[in-house]
Design a protein around this motif. Structure first.
Motif, mmCIF file in Angstrom:
data_model
loop_
_atom_site.group_PDB
_atom_site.id
_atom_site.type_symbol
_atom_site.label_atom_id
_atom_site.label_comp_id
_atom_site.label_asym_id
_atom_site.label_seq_id
_atom_site.Cartn_x
_atom_site.Cartn_y
_atom_site.Cartn_z
ATOM 1 N N ASP A 161 3.403 2.975 14.527
ATOM 2 C CA ASP A 161 2.322 1.842 13.834
ATOM 3 C C ASP A 161 0.364 2.658 14.318
ATOM 4 O OD1 ASP A 161 4.470 1.009 12.634
ATOM 5 O OD2 ASP A 161 4.447 -0.482 14.206
ATOM 6 N N PHE A 162 0.401 2.425 15.381
ATOM 7 C CA PHE A 162 -1.153 2.423 15.824
ATOM 8 C C PHE A 162 -1.230 4.466 14.970
ATOM 9 C CE2 PHE A 162 -0.274 0.312 20.216
ATOM 10 C CZ PHE A 162 -0.592 -0.779 19.078
ATOM 11 N N TYR A 163 -0.870 4.947 15.427
ATOM 12 C CA TYR A 163 -1.035 6.804 14.651
ATOM 13 C C TYR A 163 -1.629 6.085 13.426
ATOM 14 C CZ TYR A 163 -0.436 11.551 13.808
ATOM 15 O OH TYR A 163 -0.477 12.725 13.103
ATOM 16 N N VAL A 164 -0.192 5.646 12.677
ATOM 17 C CA VAL A 164 -0.379 4.950 10.872
ATOM 18 C C VAL A 164 -2.148 4.676 10.606
ATOM 19 C CG1 VAL A 164 0.414 4.774 8.940
ATOM 20 C CG2 VAL A 164 1.736 6.208 10.559
ATOM 21 N N ALA A 165 -1.872 3.539 11.267
ATOM 22 C CA ALA A 165 -3.072 2.674 11.290
ATOM 23 C C ALA A 165 -4.591 3.035 10.940
ATOM 24 C CB ALA A 165 -3.228 1.298 11.573
ATOM 25 N N PHE A 166 -4.444 4.128 12.446
ATOM 26 C CA PHE A 166 -5.431 5.374 12.929
ATOM 27 C C PHE A 166 -5.574 6.185 11.980
ATOM 28 C CE2 PHE A 166 -7.196 8.725 14.788
ATOM 29 C CZ PHE A 166 -8.647 8.092 15.185
ATOM 30 N N ARG A 167 -4.711 6.836 11.322
ATOM 31 C CA ARG A 167 -5.031 8.211 10.801
ATOM 32 C C ARG A 167 -5.543 7.377 9.025
ATOM 33 N NH1 ARG A 167 -1.770 12.670 10.924
ATOM 34 N NH2 ARG A 167 -2.553 12.924 8.711
ATOM 35 N N ILE A 168 -4.965 6.174 8.226
ATOM 36 C CA ILE A 168 -4.938 5.834 7.287
ATOM 37 C C ILE A 168 -6.342 5.080 7.362
ATOM 38 C CG2 ILE A 168 -4.868 3.808 4.963
ATOM 39 C CD1 ILE A 168 -1.405 5.144 6.059
ATOM 40 N N GLY A 169 -6.599 4.435 8.797
ATOM 41 C CA GLY A 169 -7.881 3.706 8.266
ATOM 42 C C GLY A 169 -9.114 4.503 8.825
ATOM 43 N N ARG A 170 -8.770 6.196 8.398
ATOM 44 C CA ARG A 170 -9.748 6.673 8.699
ATOM 45 C C ARG A 170 -10.372 7.549 7.136
ATOM 46 N NH1 ARG A 170 -9.982 11.359 12.780
ATOM 47 N NH2 ARG A 170 -11.749 10.926 12.535
ATOM 48 N N MET A 171 -9.646 6.912 6.274
ATOM 49 C CA MET A 171 -9.413 7.927 4.700
ATOM 50 C C MET A 171 -10.142 6.700 4.257
ATOM 51 S SD MET A 171 -5.527 9.027 4.900
ATOM 52 C CE MET A 171 -4.766 10.075 5.123
ATOM 53 N N PRO A 172 -10.433 7.485 2.748
ATOM 54 C CA PRO A 172 -11.427 6.820 1.803
ATOM 55 C C PRO A 172 -11.056 5.382 1.438
ATOM 56 C CG PRO A 172 -11.160 9.257 1.224
ATOM 57 C CD PRO A 172 -10.477 8.950 2.910
ATOM 58 N N PRO A 173 -11.802 4.753 0.727
ATOM 59 C CA PRO A 173 -11.119 3.343 0.179
ATOM 60 C C PRO A 173 -9.692 3.857 -0.964
ATOM 61 C CG PRO A 173 -13.436 3.281 0.011
ATOM 62 C CD PRO A 173 -13.314 4.234 1.080
ATOM 63 N N GLY A 174 -9.794 2.835 -1.438
ATOM 64 C CA GLY A 174 -9.641 2.996 -2.502
ATOM 65 C C GLY A 174 -8.044 3.967 -2.508
ATOM 66 N N PHE A 215 1.484 -0.112 -1.333
ATOM 67 C CA PHE A 215 0.348 -0.671 -1.047
ATOM 68 C C PHE A 215 -1.703 -0.114 -0.926
ATOM 69 C CE2 PHE A 215 3.906 -1.760 0.388
ATOM 70 C CZ PHE A 215 3.981 -2.983 0.115
ATOM 71 N N ALA A 216 -2.413 -0.934 -1.274
ATOM 72 C CA ALA A 216 -4.111 -0.142 -1.160
ATOM 73 C C ALA A 216 -4.053 -0.489 0.642
ATOM 74 C CB ALA A 216 -4.860 -1.619 -1.802
ATOM 75 N N LYS A 217 -4.917 0.498 1.104
ATOM 76 C CA LYS A 217 -4.904 0.622 2.061
ATOM 77 C C LYS A 217 -5.588 -0.315 3.185
ATOM 78 C CE LYS A 217 -9.214 3.117 5.677
ATOM 79 N NZ LYS A 217 -10.466 3.700 5.252
ATOM 80 N N GLU A 260 -1.072 13.200 0.886
ATOM 81 C CA GLU A 260 -0.685 13.081 1.918
ATOM 82 C C GLU A 260 0.419 12.674 2.154
ATOM 83 O OE1 GLU A 260 -2.024 12.845 7.174
ATOM 84 O OE2 GLU A 260 -3.354 13.155 5.805
ATOM 85 N N LYS A 261 1.680 13.181 3.300
ATOM 86 C CA LYS A 261 2.447 12.719 3.424
ATOM 87 C C LYS A 261 2.546 12.319 4.902
ATOM 88 C CE LYS A 261 7.278 11.827 1.252
ATOM 89 N NZ LYS A 261 8.615 12.421 1.327
ATOM 90 N N SER A 277 8.362 4.610 2.594
ATOM 91 C CA SER A 277 9.730 4.734 2.490
ATOM 92 C C SER A 277 10.759 4.152 3.544
ATOM 93 C CB SER A 277 10.391 6.243 2.035
ATOM 94 O OG SER A 277 10.456 6.415 3.538
ATOM 95 N N GLY A 278 10.045 3.888 4.847
ATOM 96 C CA GLY A 278 10.968 3.647 5.611
ATOM 97 C C GLY A 278 10.772 4.533 6.927
ATOM 98 N N THR A 279 10.836 5.477 6.328
ATOM 99 C CA THR A 279 10.720 6.955 7.168
ATOM 100 C C THR A 279 9.435 7.801 7.342
ATOM 101 O OG1 THR A 279 11.796 8.434 5.426
ATOM 102 C CG2 THR A 279 13.521 7.632 6.965
ATOM 103 N N ALA A 280 8.820 7.652 6.318
ATOM 104 C CA ALA A 280 7.692 8.748 5.549
ATOM 105 C C ALA A 280 6.676 7.736 5.288
ATOM 106 C CB ALA A 280 8.025 10.077 5.157
ATOM 107 N N MET A 281 5.980 8.060 5.396
ATOM 108 C CA MET A 281 4.400 7.207 4.382
ATOM 109 C C MET A 281 3.873 7.744 3.705
ATOM 110 S SD MET A 281 5.500 5.822 7.330
ATOM 111 C CE MET A 281 4.571 6.873 8.334
ATOM 112 N N SER A 282 3.406 8.338 2.141
ATOM 113 C CA SER A 282 2.772 8.839 1.355
ATOM 114 C C SER A 282 1.804 8.117 0.727
ATOM 115 C CB SER A 282 3.535 9.107 -0.022
ATOM 116 O OG SER A 282 5.206 9.613 0.677
ATOM 117 N N VAL A 283 0.906 9.280 1.079
ATOM 118 C CA VAL A 283 -1.037 8.934 1.028
ATOM 119 C C VAL A 283 -1.329 9.308 -0.463
ATOM 120 C CG1 VAL A 283 -2.931 8.222 1.565
ATOM 121 C CG2 VAL A 283 -1.510 8.451 3.399
#
Length: 197
Positions: free
Chosen positions: A167-180, A118-120, A19-20, A186-192
């Motif tokens: 930051d809260f939005y991204v942390a919440f979304r990533i926090g709900r994703m599986p480990p690993g 970076f790891a989760k 996901e991006k 990039s500063g303007t977008a996060m690639s998972v």
């Protein structure tokens, strides 16, 4: 345990893009962050009003010059805060990876970014640390300044809380994703990235 805090300069083999998140380019995500930001600002202002009336900003024995000084300090404080917020992101990125982050400014926001994966848990820490650091620091400063300066600092605090909505939005979304998973910001977008099945 070490895997929770890993940072890779290159994407390890066996990972694929899941996901991006582009908070500036994706309208749905941008709207969600804007509404969250507005809600957090209103909540912070409500808390401030429970602590002190807005009228405490103006001292009866002080002239208009005193208010002008406070407004100048507020404007300067907001600019300093924006730089300091991104600096904390950058320090966290560097501390976890030893790779120099990059900083930038657009018309809408300032950012810190890195090419590192970076790891989760590491990334959630990077995302949330500025809000933790500056909420505590500004909260302490609110209690240390004279009563008529409370709202100068508290308005910066309200900007701090609402400005961390992305930051809260991204942390919440990533926090709900599986480990690993691994995150590249990039500063303007996060690639998972996740391990391929």
């Amino acid at each position: 345990m070490k895997a929770l805090w890993q940072a890779h300069e290159k994407l390890p083999q066996g990972y694929r893009l899941k996901e991006k998140m582009d908070l500036a380019g994706n309208r749905r995500q941008m709207r969600a962050v804007m509404w969250l930001s507005l809600g957090l600002f209103v909540a912070a202002m409500a808390v401030g009003l429970l602590i002190a009336p807005l009228s405490s900003l103006v001292r009866k024995d002080a002239g208009i010059g005193n208010l002008a000084i406070k407004l100048a300090v507020l404007a300067g404080g907001i600019i300093v805060y924006i730089v300091a917020h991104e600096a904390v992101h950058g320090v966290c990125m560097w501390s976890l990876s030893r790779v120099k982050p990059r900083f930038g400014v657009t018309l809408m926001y300032a950012y810190a970014g890195s090419e590192v994966y970076f790891a989760k848990h590491a990334y959630v820490l990077i995302a949330l640390m500025p809000a933790v650091v500056w909420t505590a620091a500004l909260g302490g400063l609110c209690w240390a300044v004279p009563a008529d300066w409370f709202w100068v600092i508290w308005l910066i605090q309200a900007m701090n809380v609402s400005g961390a909505a992305g930051d809260f939005y991204v942390a919440f979304r990533i926090g709900r994703m599986p480990p690993g998973l691994l995150v590249q910001d990039s500063g303007t977008a996060m690639s998972v990235y996740v391990q391929a099945a």
